[in-house]
Motif scaffolding. Sequence first.
Motif, PDB file in Angstrom:
ATOM      1  N   PRO A  44       0.833  -1.209   0.000  1.00 55.65           N
ATOM      2  CA  PRO A  44       0.000   0.000   0.000  1.00 55.65           C
ATOM      3  C   PRO A  44       0.871   1.265   0.000  1.00 55.65           C
ATOM      4  O   PRO A  44       1.937   1.301   0.610  1.00 55.65           O
ATOM      5  CB  PRO A  44      -0.780  -0.104   1.319  1.00 55.65           C
ATOM      6  N   ALA A  45       0.396   2.277  -0.677  1.00 62.54           N
ATOM      7  CA  ALA A  45       1.141   3.531  -0.763  1.00 62.54           C
ATOM      8  C   ALA A  45       1.299   4.159   0.622  1.00 62.54           C
ATOM      9  O   ALA A  45       0.418   4.047   1.468  1.00 62.54           O
ATOM     10  CB  ALA A  45       0.412   4.506  -1.683  1.00 62.54           C
ATOM     11  N   GLY A  46       2.430   4.775   0.854  1.00 61.90           N
ATOM     12  CA  GLY A  46       2.652   5.504   2.095  1.00 61.90           C
ATOM     13  C   GLY A  46       3.230   4.680   3.237  1.00 61.90           C
ATOM     14  O   GLY A  46       3.326   5.188   4.352  1.00 61.90           O
ATOM     15  N   MET A  47       3.629   3.436   2.988  1.00 61.91           N
ATOM     16  CA  MET A  47       4.253   2.632   4.053  1.00 61.91           C
ATOM     17  C   MET A  47       5.732   2.993   4.113  1.00 61.91           C
ATOM     18  O   MET A  47       6.529   2.513   3.325  1.00 61.91           O
ATOM     19  CB  MET A  47       4.085   1.140   3.793  1.00 61.91           C
ATOM     20  N   THR A  48       6.073   3.847   5.035  1.00 62.85           N
ATOM     21  CA  THR A  48       7.453   4.300   5.188  1.00 62.85           C
ATOM     22  C   THR A  48       8.128   3.500   6.288  1.00 62.85           C
ATOM     23  O   THR A  48       7.597   3.387   7.394  1.00 62.85           O
ATOM     24  CB  THR A  48       7.480   5.801   5.536  1.00 62.85           C
ATOM     25  N   VAL A  49       9.295   2.956   5.960  1.00 63.02           N
ATOM     26  CA  VAL A  49      10.035   2.152   6.932  1.00 63.02           C
ATOM     27  C   VAL A  49      10.678   3.067   7.970  1.00 63.02           C
ATOM     28  O   VAL A  49      10.855   4.267   7.733  1.00 63.02           O
ATOM     29  CB  VAL A  49      11.104   1.273   6.229  1.00 63.02           C
ATOM     30  N   PRO A  50      11.048   2.531   9.136  1.00 59.57           N
ATOM     31  CA  PRO A  50      11.699   3.362  10.158  1.00 59.57           C
ATOM     32  C   PRO A  50      13.010   3.981   9.655  1.00 59.57           C
ATOM     33  O   PRO A  50      13.670   3.424   8.780  1.00 59.57           O
ATOM     34  CB  PRO A  50      11.963   2.374  11.295  1.00 59.57           C
TER      35      PRO A  50
END
Length: 177
Positions: A44-50
């Motif tokens: 899904p769009a917007g899944m930013t990793v730490p």
Amino acid sequence: MTQKPWLFIIIWLIALLPLLFAWGLALIGNQLPLDTKNNGELMPAGMTVPQQLSDELDGKWGLLMLSQQCNNGCAAQLHRLQQLHTAMGSDLKRVQPLWLSSDMGKDRPDNVNYEQVRSVTAPALIDWFNQNQLDWQDHSFWLVDPAGNLVMRFAPDLNGQKILADIDWLLKASHIG
């Protein structure tokens, strides 16, 4: 002036034919092939990793594998990760293969070149995957872009050529990393 009724009909047909064609496609749209170009599973769009993971990738694309402990399946996938990275050819320097583990300990496989595949003990990063309900226990590969977005998941049984095709396409489309 003579009137030409056939000219009037042709003008209307030229205007209406595209509309009739579109209407017909809308009616049979469920029979159109809806295949996608990608072989992996888009995230899904917007899944930013730490940020810690982005820092480990150092501005490159990341091809990740996660594990708790490294059994035979994990060792085989790590070797496969190394082979995929080698097969990238000229794009080799744009992608960082990375093995994230919660406990590497003595389970570190011998068949992997750790200068090529970086290994990081990072339980917090694995917790991030758990918190986002991402199924990582099957030794899937994960692709992260240089901006820190989780892009794709590749199932462990997916053909290596299909994985490379997806990555090559993304690297050609993107000039970052």
